[in-house]
Design a protein around this motif. Structure first.
Motif, PDB file in Angstrom:
ATOM      1  N   ARG A   1      10.301 -19.350  -6.873  1.00  0.00           N
ATOM      2  CA  ARG A   1       8.977 -19.299  -6.254  1.00  0.00           C
ATOM      3  C   ARG A   1       9.026 -18.510  -4.948  1.00  0.00           C
ATOM      4  NH1 ARG A   1       7.188 -21.029 -10.864  1.00  0.00           N
ATOM      5  NH2 ARG A   1       7.344 -23.261 -11.265  1.00  0.00           N
ATOM      6  N   ASN A   2       7.922 -17.862  -4.628  1.00  0.00           N
ATOM      7  CA  ASN A   2       7.768 -17.272  -3.305  1.00  0.00           C
ATOM      8  C   ASN A   2       7.259 -18.321  -2.332  1.00  0.00           C
ATOM      9  OD1 ASN A   2       8.534 -14.666  -3.939  1.00  0.00           O
ATOM     10  ND2 ASN A   2       6.451 -13.970  -4.348  1.00  0.00           N
ATOM     11  N   LYS A   3       7.710 -18.258  -1.106  1.00  0.00           N
ATOM     12  CA  LYS A   3       7.132 -19.083  -0.064  1.00  0.00           C
ATOM     13  C   LYS A   3       5.699 -18.627   0.171  1.00  0.00           C
ATOM     14  CE  LYS A   3       8.414 -21.057   4.393  1.00  0.00           C
ATOM     15  NZ  LYS A   3       9.399 -20.988   5.511  1.00  0.00           N
TER      16      LYS A   3
ATOM     17  N   SER B   1       2.149 -14.601  -2.392  1.00  0.00           N
ATOM     18  CA  SER B   1       2.732 -14.927  -1.092  1.00  0.00           C
ATOM     19  C   SER B   1       1.695 -15.461  -0.107  1.00  0.00           C
ATOM     20  CB  SER B   1       3.417 -13.697  -0.483  1.00  0.00           C
ATOM     21  OG  SER B   1       2.497 -12.630  -0.350  1.00  0.00           O
TER      22      SER B   1
ATOM     23  N   ASN C   1       4.780 -25.814   0.811  1.00  0.00           N
ATOM     24  CA  ASN C   1       6.091 -25.196   0.640  1.00  0.00           C
ATOM     25  C   ASN C   1       7.190 -26.252   0.505  1.00  0.00           C
ATOM     26  OD1 ASN C   1       5.621 -22.308   0.613  1.00  0.00           O
ATOM     27  ND2 ASN C   1       4.994 -22.497   2.737  1.00  0.00           N
TER      28      ASN C   1
ATOM     29  N   ASN D   1       3.629 -16.256  -8.290  1.00  0.00           N
ATOM     30  CA  ASN D   1       4.534 -15.714  -7.267  1.00  0.00           C
ATOM     31  C   ASN D   1       3.759 -14.931  -6.217  1.00  0.00           C
ATOM     32  OD1 ASN D   1       7.111 -16.752  -7.631  1.00  0.00           O
ATOM     33  ND2 ASN D   1       7.563 -15.332  -9.296  1.00  0.00           N
TER      34      ASN D   1
ATOM     35  N   ILE E   1      11.715 -22.519  -4.210  1.00  0.00           N
ATOM     36  CA  ILE E   1      11.804 -21.440  -3.216  1.00  0.00           C
ATOM     37  C   ILE E   1      13.269 -21.110  -2.934  1.00  0.00           C
ATOM     38  CG2 ILE E   1      11.360 -20.859  -0.793  1.00  0.00           C
ATOM     39  CD1 ILE E   1       8.765 -22.607  -1.073  1.00  0.00           C
TER      40      ILE E   1
ATOM     41  N   PHE F   1       1.813 -20.359  -6.600  1.00  0.00           N
ATOM     42  CA  PHE F   1       3.235 -20.499  -6.911  1.00  0.00           C
ATOM     43  C   PHE F   1       3.547 -19.952  -8.306  1.00  0.00           C
ATOM     44  CE2 PHE F   1       3.684 -24.040  -3.638  1.00  0.00           C
ATOM     45  CZ  PHE F   1       4.532 -23.309  -2.811  1.00  0.00           C
TER      46      PHE F   1
END
Length: 225
Positions: free
Chosen positions: A155-157, A114, A143, A112, A150, A109
């Motif tokens: 944040r990226n999932k 994935s 998540n 970033n 997100i 997280f």
């Protein structure tokens, strides 16, 4: 630009070959855990794996306190118990992958990234925390734990992925690794013991021997027996 992935690396055959599988698609960040395992040689092997895969970063995380928490629950952290030569539930370290994943995903997280990956394959079905049901539910939980970040786009999932997720067996994974990395795969450490050479008798050594026989690649690992 490649996406980022955090790969949990034990220093073993499966984690190196998993890295070889992911490398064409991702910028890889490796994380290795010293959790009080009797096979501390894994750590040195993990450094070799990181170098071979040319990772962006490699972190070795000391969580040796887990050995005290695990007590006599398993043979991988309790050196008083003998190692079985065939699968036995004493080999299972309680929710070990869950512990690793929570830390690795926290790092993912912040990067970033994935994807978070660990080297479970279809032959690991005996281990509850290696099955796709576990990795899928872990992904949902992690998540959810960062859902606001997100939604805000901070944040990226994250996807929790294993070779098992793609239906890859140990044989298929090792073939991929060998094609990409050649004899480097023999410099990994699979043994549950901490002997100078692979013991050749423990369940993990036997699995290593078996897979090379199955895929008809000469095993250049040095064993004590």
């Amino acid at each position: 630009m490649k996406r980022k992935a955090v790969a949990i690396l034990s220093g073993g055959l499966d984690s190196l070959c998993m890295g070889a599988y992911l490398k064409p698609k991702f910028d890889l960040y490796g994380i290795t855990f010293s959790y009080g395992q009797r096979a501390s040689k894994e750590i040195g092997s993990a450094k070799f794996v990181a170098k071979t895969l040319k990772l962006k970063q490699h972190k070795i995380i000391d969580i040796g306190f887990m050995k005290t928490l695990y007590g006599e629950s398993n043979v991988l952290t309790n050196t008083k118990k003998s190692l079985p030569e065939r699968f036995d539930y004493s080999i299972v370290v309680p929710i070990r992958n869950g512990v690793f994943l929570s830390i690795a995903t926290a790092w993912a997280f912040t990067l970033n990234a994935s994807l978070v990956a660990y080297g479970a394959h279809t032959d690991d079905i005996k281990y509850p925390d290696c099955r796709p049901a576990f990795s899928k539910k872990s992904k949902l939980a992690f998540n959810q734990g960062e859902i606001d970040g997100i939604r805000l786009g901070i944040r990226n999932k994250v996807k929790v992925w294993t070779p098992f997720s793609d239906g890859l067996s140990k044989s298929a994974l090792i073939k991929i690794g060998y094609r990409a990395l050649g004899d480097n795969i023999f410099k990994t450490w699979s043994c549950y013991s901490n002997t100078k050479l692979h013991c050749g008798k423990c369940e993990s050594c036997r699995n290593r021997k078996t897979v090379f026989e199955k895929i008809k690649i000469k095993d250049k690992t040095r064993y004590l027996s």
